[in-house]
Design an enzyme around this catalytic site. Structure first.
Site, PDB file in Angstrom:
ATOM      1  N   GLY A  26       0.811  -1.213  -0.009  1.00  0.00           N
ATOM      2  CA  GLY A  26       0.028  -0.005  -0.061  1.00  0.00           C
ATOM      3  C   GLY A  26       0.759   1.353   0.187  1.00  0.00           C
ATOM      4  O   GLY A  26       2.011   1.135  -0.066  1.00  0.00           O
ATOM      5  N   PRO A  28       2.911   4.487   1.095  1.00  0.00           N
ATOM      6  CA  PRO A  28       3.932   4.854   2.034  1.00  0.00           C
ATOM      7  C   PRO A  28       3.318   5.327   3.443  1.00  0.00           C
ATOM      8  O   PRO A  28       2.261   6.171   3.381  1.00  0.00           O
ATOM      9  CB  PRO A  28       4.800   5.814   1.903  1.00  0.00           C
ATOM     10  CG  PRO A  28       4.775   5.726   0.196  1.00  0.00           C
ATOM     11  CD  PRO A  28       3.369   5.489  -0.161  1.00  0.00           C
ATOM     12  N   GLY A  29       3.638   4.932   4.695  1.00  0.00           N
ATOM     13  CA  GLY A  29       3.097   5.446   5.936  1.00  0.00           C
ATOM     14  C   GLY A  29       1.745   4.778   6.311  1.00  0.00           C
ATOM     15  O   GLY A  29       1.006   5.428   7.540  1.00  0.00           O
ATOM     16  N   THR A  33       4.638  -1.794   8.669  1.00  0.00           N
ATOM     17  CA  THR A  33       5.912  -2.250   9.637  1.00  0.00           C
ATOM     18  C   THR A  33       5.011  -2.485  11.242  1.00  0.00           C
ATOM     19  O   THR A  33       5.061  -3.472  11.605  1.00  0.00           O
ATOM     20  CB  THR A  33       6.970  -1.359  10.079  1.00  0.00           C
ATOM     21  OG1 THR A  33       7.697  -1.237   8.793  1.00  0.00           O
ATOM     22  CG2 THR A  33       7.877  -1.842  11.164  1.00  0.00           C
ATOM     23  N   HIS A 237     -13.876  18.776 -11.181  1.00  0.00           N
ATOM     24  CA  HIS A 237     -13.065  17.606 -11.327  1.00  0.00           C
ATOM     25  C   HIS A 237     -13.767  16.141 -10.980  1.00  0.00           C
ATOM     26  O   HIS A 237     -14.159  15.286 -11.583  1.00  0.00           O
ATOM     27  CB  HIS A 237     -11.931  17.884 -10.967  1.00  0.00           C
ATOM     28  CG  HIS A 237     -10.907  16.740 -11.160  1.00  0.00           C
ATOM     29  ND1 HIS A 237      -9.776  16.836 -11.981  1.00  0.00           N
ATOM     30  CD2 HIS A 237     -10.861  15.466 -10.892  1.00  0.00           C
ATOM     31  CE1 HIS A 237      -9.015  15.775 -12.110  1.00  0.00           C
ATOM     32  NE2 HIS A 237      -9.587  14.847 -11.217  1.00  0.00           N
ATOM     33  N   GLU A 238     -14.413  16.455  -9.683  1.00  0.00           N
ATOM     34  CA  GLU A 238     -14.672  15.148  -9.045  1.00  0.00           C
ATOM     35  C   GLU A 238     -16.160  14.753  -9.618  1.00  0.00           C
ATOM     36  O   GLU A 238     -16.442  13.724 -10.033  1.00  0.00           O
ATOM     37  CB  GLU A 238     -14.851  15.263  -7.720  1.00  0.00           C
ATOM     38  CG  GLU A 238     -13.599  15.657  -6.943  1.00  0.00           C
ATOM     39  CD  GLU A 238     -12.446  14.515  -7.350  1.00  0.00           C
ATOM     40  OE1 GLU A 238     -12.711  13.614  -7.588  1.00  0.00           O
ATOM     41  OE2 GLU A 238     -11.086  14.763  -7.111  1.00  0.00           O
ATOM     42  N   HIS A 241     -15.921  12.923 -12.981  1.00  0.00           N
ATOM     43  CA  HIS A 241     -15.746  11.458 -12.942  1.00  0.00           C
ATOM     44  C   HIS A 241     -17.026  10.661 -12.653  1.00  0.00           C
ATOM     45  O   HIS A 241     -17.078   9.669 -13.267  1.00  0.00           O
ATOM     46  CB  HIS A 241     -14.932  11.373 -11.835  1.00  0.00           C
ATOM     47  CG  HIS A 241     -13.175  11.543 -11.803  1.00  0.00           C
ATOM     48  ND1 HIS A 241     -12.577  10.882 -13.009  1.00  0.00           N
ATOM     49  CD2 HIS A 241     -12.442  12.283 -11.103  1.00  0.00           C
ATOM     50  CE1 HIS A 241     -11.353  11.368 -12.582  1.00  0.00           C
ATOM     51  NE2 HIS A 241     -11.168  11.951 -11.735  1.00  0.00           N
TER      52      HIS A 241
END
Length: 421
Positions: A26, A28-29, A33, A237-238, A241
């Site tokens: 997925g 980063p962050g 871990t 923009h959205e 979509h």
């Protein structure tokens, strides 16, 4: 996996019935871990950690392989155990190795395969690996019997953000105030939230008292407010979509959101979002893949239709609209034989947006042509349904969040108006 490991330790099932490996992937962050650490703690098993970069730091090839072997021997000495391999994509993919370093890298991959699933086996060791780029990993490592289960970790929602903050702050429960604060942190990763909790505890230590919710509020970065022009652009923009997607798929549902006020973070700053709810097709045709490309480019097309040009919000990063469209256009041309040539040039699992740059010029031109055609198609569809586009845009500007049902109602209302004309 946690239940199976507990049953294996109690003797209810044999080790052969336990999954051998897990890939966590997925952005980063997102807590990959932390997930491995929590899994080991929940199972009550020792955790052995390693990474390719740590192995590499041992020295030349022989030292690297010796370090790799030592890691597996350490996990074997504590079995049953969990072995966590971070940044597994660093190991590479043998089909991509070229030049003088190809032999070196191939030996590294082969030795890891031997450690994971060699003649001697790996005993009672569960391998948990993490990566931001699963497509860069050698497929042999990810097959059944090796690192076989693949789990994607996405950005947390509001409730999950509240629970993450509660955990790191050591609070007993989630208050309404904490829930409200977490709702304002859309787009924050678990790593961002952990850092925020550390800052809050630092504020409390400076005042020599336990951490309070006020410390969390004080640790937050200043609230930023988007200009009316930017909020309008993001909403257009959205909404673009949504309109094109609903026109192309009768069974699609779309929810929309836009952020007028937000708190910046070191991670992504997602100012607007369209969430799609649609069952994956059993097979893809060129038409269905072109529809996906058309829907992905519809946000930029809406901006261009209404405002004359689209912004950088359509691209610039992995997972963006343009990256997504490029990847699917490349699949059409170079992997699925749906382009002008039936030539099989690349495996689908090897295709990234950057792959297109390495293809022959005719294929690059065809990929670009597909994207341009679908961009123009999206723009044409939107120009025929401007009323619906405006209705969705205006509602999104007013409410900032539209559920899938609200979007569907507005879409049907606009479509009915068009049909009556």
């Amino acid at each position: 996996m946690t239940e199976d490991l507990a049953k294996e330790r109690s003797g209810e099932i044999g080790w052969q019935d336990v999954d051998r490996g897990l890939l966590i992937y997925g952005p980063p962050g997102t807590g990959k871990t932390f997930f491995a650490t929590a899994l080991a703690r929940s199972c009550g098993l020792p955790l052995v950690t390693a990474s390719v970069s740590k192995w590499q730091s041992a020295g030349h090839l022989g030292d690297l392989l010796a370090a790799m072997k030592a890691t597996f021997e350490k996990a074997r000495s504590q079995q049953p155990s969990i072995l966590f391999l971070d940044e597994l994509d660093s190991i590479g993919d043998r089909t991509r190795f070229k030049g003088e370093h190809g032999v070196y890298s191939t030996q590294v991959v082969n030795y890891l395969l031997e450690c994971i699933d060699g003649v001697e086996g790996r005993d009672k060791i569960v391998v948990v690996a993490a990566t931001n780029f699963p497509e860069a990993i050698d497929p042999a490592l990810l097959r059944s019997g090796r690192i076989e289960r693949h789990v994607r970790l996405d950005l947390p929602d509001a409730d999950e953000r509240a629970d993450i903050l509660r955990f790191h702050l050591g609070f007993a429960c989630i208050s309404d105030e904490l829930r409200s604060l977490a709702a304002d942190l859309d787009g924050w990763t678990p790593a961002d939230l952990e850092r925020l909790a550390r800052d809050a505890k630092r504020h409390a230590r400076a005042k020599e008292r336990p951490t309070r919710l006020a410390d969390l509020a004080d640790a937050l970065p200043p609230l930023r407010t988007l200009s009316d022009e930017t909020v309008a652009r993001v909403s257009i923009h959205e909404a673009g979509h949504a309109v094109v997607t609903l026109l192309l798929w009768s069974d699609m549902k779309v929810a929309l959101s836009v952020r007028r006020n937000y708190r910046p973070t070191a991670s992504t700053e997602r100012l607007g979002h369209a969430r799609f709810f649609h069952p994956d097709p059993e097979v893809h045709t060129r038409e269905s893949m072109e529809n996906l490309i058309c829907g992905a480019l519809a946000g930029a097309a809406a901006e261009e239709l209404v405002l004359g040009a689209h912004s950088n919000g359509a691209g610039g990063r992995q997972g963006s609209d343009i990256e997504y469209a490029t990847r699917f256009a490349t699949l059409i041309v170079a992997s699925y034989g749906m382009g002008e040539s039936l030539l099989f040039a690349l495996e689908e699992t090897k295709i990234e947006a950057s792959t297109a740059r390495r293809l022959p010029s005719p294929m690059q031109s065809e990929i670009s042509g597909i994207m341009r055609k679908q961009f123009d198609r999206a723009k044409a569809l939107l120009s025929q349904h401007v009323t619906i586009l405006k209705s969705l845009t205006d509602s999104l500007l007013e409410k900032e969040n539209l559920t899938a049902d609200e979007v569907a109602t507005l879409f049907r209302g606009g479509a009915s108006t068009i049909l009556k004309r």
